[in-house]
Design an enzyme around this catalytic site. Structure first.
Site, PDB file in Angstrom:
ATOM      1  N   PHE B 123     -40.106 -53.357  17.305  1.00  0.00           N
ATOM      2  CA  PHE B 123     -40.427 -54.568  18.056  1.00  0.00           C
ATOM      3  C   PHE B 123     -39.419 -54.680  19.192  1.00  0.00           C
ATOM      4  O   PHE B 123     -38.234 -54.918  18.949  1.00  0.00           O
ATOM      5  CB  PHE B 123     -40.327 -55.748  17.085  1.00  0.00           C
ATOM      6  CG  PHE B 123     -40.574 -57.116  17.652  1.00  0.00           C
ATOM      7  CD1 PHE B 123     -41.870 -57.612  17.775  1.00  0.00           C
ATOM      8  CD2 PHE B 123     -39.513 -57.930  18.014  1.00  0.00           C
ATOM      9  CE1 PHE B 123     -42.087 -58.903  18.253  1.00  0.00           C
ATOM     10  CE2 PHE B 123     -39.726 -59.218  18.490  1.00  0.00           C
ATOM     11  CZ  PHE B 123     -41.025 -59.706  18.614  1.00  0.00           C
ATOM     12  N   GLY B 131     -30.990 -61.806  25.396  1.00  0.00           N
ATOM     13  CA  GLY B 131     -30.791 -61.854  23.953  1.00  0.00           C
ATOM     14  C   GLY B 131     -31.333 -63.168  23.441  1.00  0.00           C
ATOM     15  O   GLY B 131     -32.540 -63.339  23.295  1.00  0.00           O
ATOM     16  N   ILE B 157     -32.949 -52.202  19.202  1.00  0.00           N
ATOM     17  CA  ILE B 157     -34.280 -52.240  18.608  1.00  0.00           C
ATOM     18  C   ILE B 157     -34.309 -51.496  17.265  1.00  0.00           C
ATOM     19  O   ILE B 157     -34.136 -50.278  17.223  1.00  0.00           O
ATOM     20  CB  ILE B 157     -35.344 -51.663  19.573  1.00  0.00           C
ATOM     21  CG1 ILE B 157     -35.259 -52.375  20.933  1.00  0.00           C
ATOM     22  CG2 ILE B 157     -36.742 -51.778  18.955  1.00  0.00           C
ATOM     23  CD1 ILE B 157     -35.359 -53.894  20.889  1.00  0.00           C
ATOM     24  N   THR B 158     -34.512 -52.268  16.202  1.00  0.00           N
ATOM     25  CA  THR B 158     -34.536 -51.702  14.845  1.00  0.00           C
ATOM     26  C   THR B 158     -35.717 -50.745  14.685  1.00  0.00           C
ATOM     27  O   THR B 158     -36.819 -51.045  15.145  1.00  0.00           O
ATOM     28  CB  THR B 158     -34.622 -52.839  13.810  1.00  0.00           C
ATOM     29  OG1 THR B 158     -33.431 -53.598  13.897  1.00  0.00           O
ATOM     30  CG2 THR B 158     -34.753 -52.284  12.377  1.00  0.00           C
ATOM     31  N   ARG B 243     -38.035 -64.296  10.419  1.00  0.00           N
ATOM     32  CA  ARG B 243     -36.883 -65.020   9.838  1.00  0.00           C
ATOM     33  C   ARG B 243     -36.999 -65.147   8.332  1.00  0.00           C
ATOM     34  O   ARG B 243     -35.989 -65.189   7.632  1.00  0.00           O
ATOM     35  CB  ARG B 243     -36.782 -66.399  10.497  1.00  0.00           C
ATOM     36  CG  ARG B 243     -36.192 -66.274  11.879  1.00  0.00           C
ATOM     37  CD  ARG B 243     -36.365 -67.479  12.756  1.00  0.00           C
ATOM     38  NE  ARG B 243     -35.982 -67.080  14.112  1.00  0.00           N
ATOM     39  CZ  ARG B 243     -36.361 -67.686  15.213  1.00  0.00           C
ATOM     40  NH1 ARG B 243     -37.148 -68.735  15.146  1.00  0.00           N
ATOM     41  NH2 ARG B 243     -35.956 -67.243  16.385  1.00  0.00           N
ATOM     42  N   ILE B 337     -12.550 -61.863  -4.911  1.00  0.00           N
ATOM     43  CA  ILE B 337     -12.502 -61.696  -6.372  1.00  0.00           C
ATOM     44  C   ILE B 337     -12.039 -60.277  -6.732  1.00  0.00           C
ATOM     45  O   ILE B 337     -11.261 -60.083  -7.663  1.00  0.00           O
ATOM     46  CB  ILE B 337     -13.889 -61.993  -6.998  1.00  0.00           C
ATOM     47  CG1 ILE B 337     -14.198 -63.487  -6.879  1.00  0.00           C
ATOM     48  CG2 ILE B 337     -13.962 -61.528  -8.454  1.00  0.00           C
ATOM     49  CD1 ILE B 337     -15.637 -63.865  -7.200  1.00  0.00           C
ATOM     50  N   GLY B 339     -10.138 -58.480  -4.930  1.00  0.00           N
ATOM     51  CA  GLY B 339      -8.795 -58.233  -4.416  1.00  0.00           C
ATOM     52  C   GLY B 339      -8.754 -56.967  -3.590  1.00  0.00           C
ATOM     53  O   GLY B 339      -9.717 -56.638  -2.888  1.00  0.00           O
ATOM     54  N   GLU B 363     -32.740 -61.608  14.967  1.00  0.00           N
ATOM     55  CA  GLU B 363     -33.947 -62.442  14.879  1.00  0.00           C
ATOM     56  C   GLU B 363     -33.603 -63.922  15.057  1.00  0.00           C
ATOM     57  O   GLU B 363     -34.157 -64.795  14.405  1.00  0.00           O
ATOM     58  CB  GLU B 363     -34.721 -62.144  13.591  1.00  0.00           C
ATOM     59  CG  GLU B 363     -35.138 -60.673  13.570  1.00  0.00           C
ATOM     60  CD  GLU B 363     -36.221 -60.329  12.578  1.00  0.00           C
ATOM     61  OE1 GLU B 363     -37.055 -61.190  12.272  1.00  0.00           O
ATOM     62  OE2 GLU B 363     -36.233 -59.156  12.142  1.00  0.00           O
ATOM     63  N   GLU B 367     -27.110 -70.234  15.605  1.00  0.00           N
ATOM     64  CA  GLU B 367     -27.160 -71.323  16.584  1.00  0.00           C
ATOM     65  C   GLU B 367     -28.586 -71.516  17.096  1.00  0.00           C
ATOM     66  O   GLU B 367     -29.033 -72.647  17.330  1.00  0.00           O
ATOM     67  CB  GLU B 367     -26.194 -71.016  17.739  1.00  0.00           C
ATOM     68  CG  GLU B 367     -24.716 -71.010  17.323  1.00  0.00           C
ATOM     69  CD  GLU B 367     -24.322 -69.861  16.375  1.00  0.00           C
ATOM     70  OE1 GLU B 367     -24.899 -68.766  16.488  1.00  0.00           O
ATOM     71  OE2 GLU B 367     -23.462 -70.083  15.504  1.00  0.00           O
TER      72      GLU B 367
END
Lengths: 261, 379
Positions: B123, B131, B157-158, B243, B337, B339, B363, B367
């Protein structure tokens, strides 16, 4: 080639806990799964169908919720699902169960019956062989490889120290071990079809014209006298290091226990 | 009110989990290290129907519901977030707009092989200077007779270099601003289409994000997806669904961090007892479990809204905002946890932390989600 696969819904024993007071299985909250060996039986049936045509029917005896095991088999690719569900079947031992499954198999019709080696909740490995006896079929147990050629079935039968090559005429009954194949995953589309499009056919004792003396508790020559959890074995010990080191440690330990001198 | 999953959804979870643990688990750390794209397992996911889950059967999909889809992305991401995003993009950002806006011919030609796993899609919306401000597209599609000539480039682009089909956005009329943006379905072997820089990333390293470059790429007019000038709306609607996929990915990562933390807290001993006995650790675990539970309800609710045909812009934005936020909390605290061990590659939690960060960005950043939520509430 029409194949019947017998499947059992079992508690996931990798998850099972024993009640320390009563010594019985805690079934609550334990998920039910398709018996692992049966998944290999389903896979082998699907492979044979893909190669030779025909249809795969999955057959189970149990309460209505056992239908989920049939639906999982259907999502893997089995064509038809039949559940033997009747209060009259309750309390059946392996003899009565194998008779009941056998009567259903007669009604379905088949060229081949495939069972998993054994169920993880009972560990008897008796259902397959007993069905073959009821139905007077040649049986090949502990199968690790299957070929069909010219109306005959040729199998490799696993032994402790090797294997036998066994040939039988069809119809026949096999019990398979986990080495036989790697079961496929259900497909997303298969899951949709299994739950939304396909129906489970439910048969009662009357539907399969079962002799009431041969089913359920009355048809069971064996009964459970007592069940108990075996004493837990002491924890094993894993020796680590190079082969030499491990051997030295092992010998020292065996000498320590007076096993070797 | 019904909170239980139905049987199909339970079986989807079981199947996705088994596949993820058995097939993807053994390579998850390795592909993170080598950045090699896991072609075989992605192909297998496609064969099983996980790449076009909600696409109707007649178009090569499985006809599954959106909650099942969310569960599947969650389960795959619980083991490997790289596979999670590869899958989410193909389902949500490629199959969905083709199904929603495609012509019958486009569905036959493009949707079927994408949904049945034969092909992989990408996509192409984001540009170097477009962006969050996705409307500022500089890629141009000039109409010439019965075709469009496209010039420009896309970034981040993935699936880019692994795709056979791309959905891309370009300006067909610059004077109209966002109303001048149009969408095209493109075969990636079209002359003039090429892959530019492949990004080196902090996380999701087993997935591929790259630049798409278009140089005088000629696209027949029948490859226009939706109407000319409606591309911006198409992109926004598509991202609403995307999303849900990313929120599910974040949820899966958080779940993985939680499970590793519980396991480690019970095993690791300090001061003569398992660290799970210390309240500091218990509070981390309680926070994680609570936040994950809340996120799961939000993610499934957004997916349910979509499946029911209800508006889901706000519920999807909320789910992504919240799930990505708690994925950061869960993975950060999972390292705490663990460490010093958690900071090393000996344990998977550092990978989860690196993977989680992107869910707050792609995606639509957190914000942007807040802009979407507030924009809808203050209309």
């Amino acid at each position: 080639m029409d194949i019947i696969v017998c499947v059992k819904q079992v508690p996931d024993t990798t998850d099972v806990k024993i009640d320390p007071k009563t010594g019985t299985l805690i079934r609550e909250g334990v998920p039910s799964i398709v018996n692992p060996d049966d998944k290999h039986a389903i896979e082998e049936a699907l492979r044979l169908k893909e190669k030779h045509g025909g249809k795969v029917t999955v057959l189970s005896m149990g309460p209505p919720q056992a239908g989920d095991a049939l639906r999982e088999a259907s999502a893997m690719g089995a064509d038809d699902m039949i559940l033997l569900c009747d209060r009259a079947f309750a309390g059946a031992d392996t003899w009565a169960t194998s008779y009941t499954l056998g009567e259903a198999a007669k009604k379905i019709g088949y060229d081949l019956i495939i069972c998993g080696r054994e169920a993880i909740d009972g560990d008897t490995a008796q259902i397959g062989p007993q069905m073959a006896e009821h139905l007077e079929l040649p049986q090949i147990t502990y199968v690790r490889k299957v070929d069909v050629d010219n109306g005959k079935i040729i199998c490799e039968r696993a032994l402790e120290d090797g294997y036998e090559r066994v040939e039988a005429n069809l119809p026949a009954l096999l019990t398979v071990i986990s080495d036989v194949n790697k079961p496929r995953y259900p497909s997303v589309r298969g899951i949709v079809e299994a739950y939304q499009e396909k129906e489970i056919t439910t048969w009662t004792a009357a539907d399969i014209q079962a002799d009431e003396k041969c089913i359920g508790l009355d048809g069971s020559p064996t009964s459970v006298k007592k069940s108990f959890a075996p004493e837990p074995k002491g924890e094993g010990e894993i020796l680590e290091g190079t082969t030499n080191e491990v051997c030295k440690q092992l010998v020292a330990k065996l000498m320590d226990k007076n096993v070797v001198r | 009110m019904e909170f239980a999953l139905n049987k199909e959804q339970e079986m989807i979870r079981k199947t996705a989990r088994e596949f993820a643990e058995n097939e993807i688990g053994p390579i998850a750390a390795e592909i993170d290290e080598t950045t090699e794209f896991p072609k075989d397992t992605v192909k297998k996911l496609g064969e099983l129907g996980f790449m076009g889950m909600t696409v109707p059967k007649e178009y090569g999909g499985a006809g599954m519901d959106d909650v099942s889809y969310a569960i599947a992305v969650e389960e795959i991401s619980r083991v490997c977030a790289s596979h999670g995003v590869t899958m989410s993009v193909n389902n949500s950002l490629v199959c969905w707009p083709l199904q929603k806006y495609g012509t019958e011919e486009q569905k036959q030609k493009y949707l079927i092989p994408l949904a049945n796993g034969e092909k992989l899609g990408c996509f192409g919306l984001t540009e170097p200077n477009a962006g969050t401000d996705a409307g500022s597209q500089t890629t141009v599609a000039r109409k010439e007779g019965d075709k469009y000539i496209i010039n420009g480039s896309k970034v981040f682009i993935t699936n880019a270099s692994q795709s056979q089909t791309a959905i891309i956005f370009a300006m067909t009329d610059k004077s109209k601003g966002t109303r001048g943006i149009s969408t095209f379905v493109v075969d990636t072997d079209t002359p003039g289409f090429s892959i530019g820089t492949i990004e080196q990333k902090m996380g999701i390293r087993g997935s591929v994000q790259a630049e798409l470059v278009f140089e005088n790429m000629e696209i027949p007019q029948e490859n226009l997806l939706g109407k000319e000038g409606r591309g911006f709306g198409l992109a926004m609607a598509t991202l609403d669904g995307g999303r849900i996929g990313i929120a599910s990915q974040a949820l899966g990562i958080a779940q993985a961090a939680y499970e590793e933390s519980v396991k480690y807290a019970k095993e690791r001993e300090q001061f003569g007892k398992p660290i799970a006995k210390f309240q500091a650790i218990q509070w981390f675990i309680a926070d994680m479990a609570t936040e994950i539970d809340a996120a799961r309800l939000m993610v499934y609710k957004a997916a349910f809204d979509k499946w029911q045909g209800k508006p889901y812009t706000v519920s999807a934005a909320m789910a992504k905002f919240f799930a990505s936020d708690i994925a950061m909390n869960a993975t950060r605290n999972a390292i705490q946890i663990h460490g010093g061990y958690g900071y090393t590659k000996e344990y998977p939690v550092e990978r989860f932390y690196r993977d989680a960060k992107i869910t707050e960005i792609y995606e639509g950043t957190t914000e942007v989600q807040k802009m979407v939520i507030a924009g809808n509430l203050l209309k």
